[in-house]
Design a protein around this motif. Structure first.
Motif, PDB file in Angstrom:
ATOM      1  N   ILE A   1      -7.045 105.221  38.087  1.00 32.87           N
ATOM      2  CA  ILE A   1      -7.489 105.020  39.466  1.00 32.87           C
ATOM      3  C   ILE A   1      -6.374 104.386  40.304  1.00 32.87           C
ATOM      4  O   ILE A   1      -6.117 104.792  41.444  1.00 32.87           O
ATOM      5  N   VAL A   2      -5.720 103.384  39.741  1.00 29.48           N
ATOM      6  CA  VAL A   2      -4.641 102.718  40.469  1.00 29.48           C
ATOM      7  C   VAL A   2      -3.502 103.689  40.757  1.00 29.48           C
ATOM      8  O   VAL A   2      -2.949 103.719  41.867  1.00 29.48           O
TER       9      VAL A   2
ATOM     10  N   THR B   1      -2.284 104.878  44.430  1.00 25.98           N
ATOM     11  CA  THR B   1      -0.906 104.656  44.860  1.00 25.98           C
ATOM     12  C   THR B   1      -0.329 105.903  45.517  1.00 25.98           C
ATOM     13  O   THR B   1       0.439 105.819  46.488  1.00 25.98           O
ATOM     14  N   GLN B   2      -0.704 107.088  45.011  1.00 27.89           N
ATOM     15  CA  GLN B   2      -0.178 108.328  45.550  1.00 27.89           C
ATOM     16  C   GLN B   2      -0.934 108.799  46.795  1.00 27.89           C
ATOM     17  O   GLN B   2      -0.349 109.371  47.713  1.00 27.89           O
TER      18      GLN B   2
ATOM     19  N   ILE C   1      -6.727  94.209  41.985  1.00 28.83           N
ATOM     20  CA  ILE C   1      -7.410  92.947  41.652  1.00 28.83           C
ATOM     21  C   ILE C   1      -8.796  93.225  41.100  1.00 28.83           C
ATOM     22  O   ILE C   1      -9.234  92.620  40.109  1.00 28.83           O
ATOM     23  N   ALA C   2      -9.520  94.175  41.725  1.00 35.35           N
ATOM     24  CA  ALA C   2     -10.859  94.514  41.245  1.00 35.35           C
ATOM     25  C   ALA C   2     -10.809  95.067  39.827  1.00 35.35           C
ATOM     26  O   ALA C   2     -11.668  94.749  38.986  1.00 35.35           O
ATOM     27  N   ALA C   3      -9.792  95.880  39.545  1.00 34.72           N
ATOM     28  CA  ALA C   3      -9.662  96.443  38.205  1.00 34.72           C
ATOM     29  C   ALA C   3      -9.420  95.351  37.166  1.00 34.72           C
ATOM     30  O   ALA C   3     -10.003  95.372  36.070  1.00 34.72           O
TER      31      ALA C   3
ATOM     32  N   TRP D   1      -2.986  96.223  51.639  1.00 35.83           N
ATOM     33  CA  TRP D   1      -3.976  95.307  51.086  1.00 35.83           C
ATOM     34  C   TRP D   1      -5.105  96.062  50.383  1.00 35.83           C
ATOM     35  O   TRP D   1      -5.745  95.521  49.469  1.00 35.83           O
ATOM     36  N   ILE D   2      -5.339  97.306  50.780  1.00 32.55           N
ATOM     37  CA  ILE D   2      -6.393  98.090  50.121  1.00 32.55           C
ATOM     38  C   ILE D   2      -5.998  98.369  48.676  1.00 32.55           C
ATOM     39  O   ILE D   2      -6.815  98.228  47.751  1.00 32.55           O
ATOM     40  N   LEU D   3      -4.746  98.755  48.454  1.00 32.43           N
ATOM     41  CA  LEU D   3      -4.274  99.000  47.096  1.00 32.43           C
ATOM     42  C   LEU D   3      -4.293  97.717  46.274  1.00 32.43           C
ATOM     43  O   LEU D   3      -4.697  97.720  45.098  1.00 32.43           O
TER      44      LEU D   3
END
Length: 581
Positions: free
Chosen positions: A27-28, A32-33, A50-52, A43-45
């Motif tokens: 997901i990360v 990122t892409q 952080i949530a992961a 900040w969304i990424l």
């Protein structure tokens, strides 16, 4: 301990942890892409990452205390061992893990392939940098001649379809330095270098040119030309043909089509070369000298289209950078006439379309008209980094920032050591909210040209957008003394929490720069959340023909008020498209 590990295995804790880690990583990577394509802020990424991380311990706890049954999740203590289906769940988790890992492998292979492809595109055998030809005449006053020949070769080779040619500002950084062929080529991103020397004696000129492989320093091709100066144009064309043949590239679609300069008068061409020499110094006095030399070339050959185009560009730079609004309008008018004359003589002259585009952009604020001229210039000279850079700028002026980034990156590919390209990229990335990418671009610009005006100012503006007062002040103080430092310091003071100090800084900026920086003063009022004053100063900027207006649609401080009806009204007045809500 062995029993505890066995129980972890029975309850599928390890499998759940592995599956969660694999899915979270995937997901990360996808985020990122994908997120930058939609202009999402960084900040969304960071929030996704952080949530992961925070979710991982919850997965461990749930997989330890709960079991998945046909009736749904139940506390593990409430499921009799004889009714447990943990082994079935384990097999399902194994299949899920394999599926996710397969997707990850495909993604990694794709990334590797793309990276390899990009590297190949950068260093394939259809790329060359023309290093400044060394002047062996011994006279310092003759450097303009050898530089002019080098520039002519860059210009002619840039017209070759499919050939990547590095721009002047990057290749000229290695004047007289051929000790590390591989290192120079790596910095410029090319597979070969064209180097050589010029010796002018009386009415004769001797040119030595060599094409050198960047990989091992081998000379792929070499030629010596000895000609009368009246034949200098044939010499340039011969060199361009020979280099293109060595690279297995056809010139303008056919191997035999010659590339000829715009006139056949050596004295006029010599005056043009001297004009180019002074133009590259970028001072008010040198711009004026360049204009005079271009004028001399035109007097010697009234049909010299390139001289008209170059004089037009020099006049635009002089007016936009150093003259007040009244004088600037007169010079802009002269520049317009020169650009139109150049195109009347040669409608297919790329530099003529660039010159007319500059007039439409800076004097007329006609973005659509300027875009059409820049596009035509790119059609005629697809490898010209200046055309790509101007195309990026005109798209940014219309708020089309993703396109602006792509064209600016193309300019960087053809001129990777031009600090201005990285500065422009930072401007557009800042407007998109990609602050980390913007700061990386500025770091490269500062590395290439540490004392240039504006670079630290932009770092200060990014720090302001991030709410970091101390970092903003530090960057503003690092900006070279002058109007841009005054502006950066004033902006930085507005977020420091000291209202009296902020007011005093603004008044000082107004007292010193109300005539030459009305657009920037509007920025300060936007940051202070005083829209009435902001729009008042925007009107002043329009009345004084402040060129800063062209950057309205990528100014993050002014765009805060894009939903105000006055913003759309101002855009219409200035010939800019109103931003979408």
């Amino acid at each position: 301990m062995m029993g505890f590990i066995a129980e972890l295995q029975r309850r599928n804790v390890f499998r759940a942890a592995t599956l969660y880690a694999a899915v979270a990583w995937l997901i990360v990577q996808v985020a990122t892409q994908v997120l930058p394509v939609f202009g999402a802020q960084n900040w969304i990424l960071r929030l996704i990452v952080i949530a992961a991380v925070l979710g991982f311990p919850f997965v461990l706890v749930i997989s330890w205390y709960y079991e998945l049954t046909p009736e749904g999740l139940k506390r593990e203590s409430q499921v009799p061992r004889t009714e447990s289906i943990a082994h079935v769940t384990g097999k399902r988790l194994d299949r899920a893990i394999i599926a996710v890992l397969s997707v990850i492998v495909v993604l990694l292979l794709a990334n590797t392939f793309v990276s390899h492809r990009d590297a190949t595109e950068v260093s394939d055998d259809k790329s060359v940098a023309v290093l400044p030809l060394l002047d062996e005449g011994g006279g310092a006053d003759d450097q303009y001649f050898s530089d002019g020949l080098s520039e002519d070769l860059i210009s002619m080779l840039s017209q070759v379809p499919g050939l990547k040619v590095i721009g002047r500002r990057s290749s000229f950084r290695f004047r007289g330095d051929t000790s590390d062929t591989h290192g120079i080529a790596a910095k410029l991103g090319v597979a070969s270098l064209l180097e050589g020397s010029v010796r002018r004696q009386g009415r004769r000129v001797r040119i030595v040119a060599s094409l050198v492989s960047a990989q091992d320093g081998r000379v792929l091709w070499s030629q010596v030309y000895e000609r009368e100066l009246k034949d200098i144009f044939d010499v340039q064309s011969d060199i361009a043909h020979s280099v293109a043949t060595a690279l297995r590239i056809k010139l303008l679609g056919t191997a035999s089509t010659p590339l000829q300069p715009s006139n056949h008068d050596p004295a006029a061409h010599n005056a043009l070369l001297e004009g180019n020499f002074y133009f590259e110094r970028h001072t008010e006095n040198d711009y004026q000298k360049a204009i005079d030399y271009y004028g001399d070339a035109i007097r010697r050959d009234p049909r010299y289209a390139l001289a008209y185009a170059r004089r037009s560009v020099a006049e635009v730079y002089l007016a936009a950078s150093f003259l007040g609004s009244d004088r600037a309008m007169d010079v802009f008018s002269a520049a317009r006439a020169d650009a139109q004359t150049a195109l009347a003589i040669d409608p297919n002259l790329a530099e003529g379309h660039l010159a007319l585009g500059w007039i439409k952009e800076y004097a007329d604020i006609d973005m659509r008209g300027a875009e059409a001229e820049y596009r035509r210039a790119l059609e005629l000279a697809p490898g010209d980094p200046v055309a790509s850079r101007r195309m990026g700028g005109i798209l940014a002026n219309q708020g089309r920032l993703d396109e602006a980034v792509r064209y600016t990156q193309a300019a960087i590919a053809h001129d990777p050591l031009d600090s201005g390209n990285f500065f422009n990229l930072a401007l557009y990335q800042t407007a998109l909210g990609h602050f980390d990418q913007a700061k990386s671009a500025l770091a490269k610009a500062i590395e290439l040209q540490p004392d240039s005006a504006g670079f630290h100012m932009q770092l200060a503006l990014i720090a302001i957008l991030q709410g970091d007062h101390e970092a903003a002040l530090e960057a503003a103080r690092a900006e070279p003394a002058g109007p841009w430092q005054d502006y950066a310091l004033t902006m930085s003071q507005q977020i420091g929490g000291d209202a009296a100090q902020a007011d005093a800084a603004l008044q000082k900026l107004i007292d010193a720069h109300k005539a030459d920086m009305p657009f920037q003063i509007a920025d300060v009022y936007a940051l202070r959340k005083e829209p009435d004053a902001m729009f008042n100063w925007l009107d002043r900027a329009w009345s004084s023909h402040d060129a800063g207006i062209t950057g309205l649609l990528y100014d993050p401080f002014l765009l805060v008020y894009k939903d105000d009806p006055r913003f759309a009204a101002f855009c219409r007045k200035a010939g800019l498209p109103a931003p979408q809500p």
